[in-house]
Motif scaffolding. Sequence first.
Motif, PDB file in Angstrom:
ATOM      1  N   ARG A 162       0.850  -1.196   0.000  1.00 36.08           N
ATOM      2  CA  ARG A 162       0.000   0.000   0.000  1.00 36.08           C
ATOM      3  C   ARG A 162       0.880   1.238   0.000  1.00 36.08           C
ATOM      4  N   THR A 163       0.399   2.270  -0.672  1.00 32.49           N
ATOM      5  CA  THR A 163       1.075   3.550  -0.667  1.00 32.49           C
ATOM      6  C   THR A 163       0.026   4.625  -0.890  1.00 32.49           C
ATOM      7  N   ARG A 164       0.459   5.840  -1.093  1.00 33.80           N
ATOM      8  CA  ARG A 164      -0.436   6.948  -1.435  1.00 33.80           C
ATOM      9  C   ARG A 164       0.236   7.807  -2.489  1.00 33.80           C
ATOM     10  N   ASP A 165      -0.572   8.434  -3.342  1.00 34.05           N
ATOM     11  CA  ASP A 165       0.016   9.390  -4.275  1.00 34.05           C
ATOM     12  C   ASP A 165       0.268  10.703  -3.535  1.00 34.05           C
ATOM     13  N   PRO A 166       0.878  11.694  -4.162  1.00 36.09           N
ATOM     14  CA  PRO A 166       1.222  12.926  -3.445  1.00 36.09           C
ATOM     15  C   PRO A 166       0.029  13.668  -2.853  1.00 36.09           C
ATOM     16  N   HIS A 167      -1.180  13.463  -3.384  1.00 34.66           N
ATOM     17  CA  HIS A 167      -2.368  14.107  -2.819  1.00 34.66           C
ATOM     18  C   HIS A 167      -3.031  13.273  -1.732  1.00 34.66           C
ATOM     19  N   GLY A 168      -2.600  12.026  -1.585  1.00 38.18           N
ATOM     20  CA  GLY A 168      -3.148  11.188  -0.526  1.00 38.18           C
ATOM     21  C   GLY A 168      -4.070  10.085  -0.977  1.00 38.18           C
ATOM     22  N   ILE A 169      -4.262   9.881  -2.287  1.00 31.83           N
ATOM     23  CA  ILE A 169      -5.104   8.774  -2.745  1.00 31.83           C
ATOM     24  C   ILE A 169      -4.444   7.458  -2.349  1.00 31.83           C
ATOM     25  N   PRO A 170      -5.141   6.576  -1.620  1.00 28.58           N
ATOM     26  CA  PRO A 170      -4.549   5.288  -1.229  1.00 28.58           C
ATOM     27  C   PRO A 170      -4.495   4.334  -2.416  1.00 28.58           C
ATOM     28  N   LEU A 171      -3.308   3.793  -2.666  1.00 24.36           N
ATOM     29  CA  LEU A 171      -3.071   2.916  -3.799  1.00 24.36           C
ATOM     30  C   LEU A 171      -2.544   1.576  -3.310  1.00 24.36           C
ATOM     31  N   GLU A 172      -2.796   0.540  -4.108  1.00 26.89           N
ATOM     32  CA  GLU A 172      -2.355  -0.815  -3.774  1.00 26.89           C
ATOM     33  C   GLU A 172      -1.794  -1.452  -5.035  1.00 26.89           C
ATOM     34  N   PHE A 173      -0.627  -2.071  -4.926  1.00 26.31           N
ATOM     35  CA  PHE A 173       0.025  -2.695  -6.077  1.00 26.31           C
ATOM     36  C   PHE A 173       0.343  -4.155  -5.777  1.00 26.31           C
ATOM     37  N   TYR A 174       0.150  -5.009  -6.779  1.00 25.11           N
ATOM     38  CA  TYR A 174       0.463  -6.437  -6.668  1.00 25.11           C
ATOM     39  C   TYR A 174       0.771  -6.950  -8.062  1.00 25.11           C
ATOM     40  N   ALA A 175       1.330  -8.154  -8.128  1.00 28.29           N
ATOM     41  CA  ALA A 175       1.637  -8.758  -9.423  1.00 28.29           C
ATOM     42  C   ALA A 175       0.742  -9.941  -9.761  1.00 28.29           C
ATOM     43  N   LYS A 176       0.286 -10.691  -8.757  1.00 29.76           N
ATOM     44  CA  LYS A 176      -0.506 -11.889  -9.021  1.00 29.76           C
ATOM     45  C   LYS A 176      -1.723 -11.944  -8.109  1.00 29.76           C
ATOM     46  N   ILE A 206     -14.393  -4.304 -14.707  1.00 27.01           N
ATOM     47  CA  ILE A 206     -14.154  -2.975 -14.161  1.00 27.01           C
ATOM     48  C   ILE A 206     -13.411  -2.184 -15.234  1.00 27.01           C
ATOM     49  N   ASP A 207     -13.744  -0.898 -15.375  1.00 25.61           N
ATOM     50  CA  ASP A 207     -13.155  -0.131 -16.473  1.00 25.61           C
ATOM     51  C   ASP A 207     -12.248   0.994 -15.998  1.00 25.61           C
ATOM     52  N   HIS A 208     -12.684   1.799 -15.030  1.00 22.24           N
ATOM     53  CA  HIS A 208     -11.847   2.930 -14.628  1.00 22.24           C
ATOM     54  C   HIS A 208     -12.283   3.513 -13.297  1.00 22.24           C
ATOM     55  N   PHE A 209     -11.403   4.350 -12.759  1.00 19.01           N
ATOM     56  CA  PHE A 209     -11.702   5.204 -11.620  1.00 19.01           C
ATOM     57  C   PHE A 209     -11.692   6.647 -12.096  1.00 19.01           C
ATOM     58  N   ASN A 210     -12.513   7.481 -11.458  1.00 16.51           N
ATOM     59  CA  ASN A 210     -12.427   8.930 -11.652  1.00 16.51           C
ATOM     60  C   ASN A 210     -12.335   9.560 -10.275  1.00 16.51           C
ATOM     61  N   CYS A 211     -11.359  10.436 -10.077  1.00 15.97           N
ATOM     62  CA  CYS A 211     -11.108  11.038  -8.770  1.00 15.97           C
ATOM     63  C   CYS A 211     -11.147  12.561  -8.857  1.00 15.97           C
ATOM     64  N   PHE A 212     -11.749  13.191  -7.863  1.00 15.61           N
ATOM     65  CA  PHE A 212     -11.585  14.627  -7.692  1.00 15.61           C
ATOM     66  C   PHE A 212     -10.145  14.895  -7.272  1.00 15.61           C
ATOM     67  N   SER A 213      -9.515  15.866  -7.899  1.00 14.55           N
ATOM     68  CA  SER A 213      -8.159  16.270  -7.536  1.00 14.55           C
ATOM     69  C   SER A 213      -8.133  17.771  -7.261  1.00 14.55           C
ATOM     70  N   PRO A 214      -7.421  18.208  -6.197  1.00 18.69           N
ATOM     71  CA  PRO A 214      -7.297  19.641  -5.964  1.00 18.69           C
ATOM     72  C   PRO A 214      -6.340  20.320  -6.935  1.00 18.69           C
ATOM     73  N   ASP A 215      -5.569  19.532  -7.697  1.00 21.66           N
ATOM     74  CA  ASP A 215      -4.625  20.085  -8.669  1.00 21.66           C
ATOM     75  C   ASP A 215      -4.440  19.046  -9.774  1.00 21.66           C
ATOM     76  N   VAL A 216      -5.229  19.168 -10.838  1.00 22.80           N
ATOM     77  CA  VAL A 216      -5.214  18.168 -11.909  1.00 22.80           C
ATOM     78  C   VAL A 216      -3.867  18.159 -12.621  1.00 22.80           C
ATOM     79  N   ASP A 217      -3.258  19.342 -12.811  1.00 27.89           N
ATOM     80  CA  ASP A 217      -1.943  19.385 -13.455  1.00 27.89           C
ATOM     81  C   ASP A 217      -0.934  18.538 -12.682  1.00 27.89           C
ATOM     82  N   ALA A 218      -0.942  18.666 -11.357  1.00 28.47           N
ATOM     83  CA  ALA A 218       0.001  17.905 -10.537  1.00 28.47           C
ATOM     84  C   ALA A 218      -0.313  16.413 -10.588  1.00 28.47           C
ATOM     85  N   SER A 219      -1.595  16.063 -10.584  1.00 28.78           N
ATOM     86  CA  SER A 219      -1.967  14.644 -10.668  1.00 28.78           C
ATOM     87  C   SER A 219      -1.511  14.041 -11.986  1.00 28.78           C
TER      88      SER A 219
END
Length: 326
Positions: free
Chosen positions: A113-127, A149-162
């Motif tokens: 688990r990690t987070r992007d710079p704005h704080g969105i919680p992310l999870e990565f795995y291979a299998k 499942i097709d996509h996520f859409n997130c509100f961002s306070p700074d779309v350029d930075a995202s």
Amino acid sequence: MPIPAPNLYPPFNIIRLSHVELGVTDLAKSRAFYVDTLGLQVTDESDEAIYLRAMEERGHHCLVLRKSADAAARDLGFKVFDEENLDKAAHFFKGKGLPVDWVERPYQSRTFRTRDPHGIPLEFYAKMDRLPPIHQKYALYKGVKPLRIDHFNCFSPDVDASVAFYNELGFRVTEYTEDEATGRLWAAWTHRKGGVHDIAFTNGKGPRLHHTAFWVPTPLNIIDLLDLMATTGWVSNIERGPGRHGISNAFFLYIRDPDGHRIEIYCSDYQTVDPDLEPIRWDLKDPQRQTLWGAPAPKSWFEEGSLFEGTEVQAPSLAAQPIVAP
């Protein structure tokens, strides 16, 4: 701020989005919505959680509903190419000063688990555990017949930075909305898997999850779902649509689950696998960007979203507003 050039050789290889976990306050109500009404398939369930997949998916789950005191979005899951790329991903996030926490996840191999710079919680795995195919078991097709499942859409306070950060991860922009007065991004659609988007960002108080989308076979499946929802006690959960977006060309419907989490039912976008495909620009003042045709979006669609658990919400740095389709 210009759209960054595609990063065709990112530090690790993300294949696609994979799954999302949502905190829900009543598992029985959520099961009635996602299984009995939408038609997702249960792959495991307990008193605490329900694991679901769509009809074309071989992985164990694309959606986890977890019993919670508060309705909140949890991790957005992404699949990487292999275990070596998983270690490269962990190294990348550590190098950015972002958290890397190795966690145990049922039905998944090593996961962090990690987070992007704005704080969105992310999870990565291979299998992830594979299940037998069910795409030709037509007796199982129910509700809107969700395929994947097709996509996520997130509100961002700074779309350029995202966009800049996810560009480092290899996400390529397919379409974007620009505020002409400032030259800044109001929204952007980015992908890894060759569709219009795996994750999109919309200007607003954030980070918050705007919606999770599921791909369905045809627009007629959406009409069937509307008839079903209207006659089984879910009519007030229909928020917006049906209609067609200008951006992505998608035929869409937006609905809300019992806790208010927004789900988009989606079909008819296009292929974007060419690495040199040029992004499509839309002006913020063009009303057809969000609604090529159909009723205008309600106020809730612009303002409401699911909080990410443990993440502080920030006001957007861009004050511009779109024109709502008449």
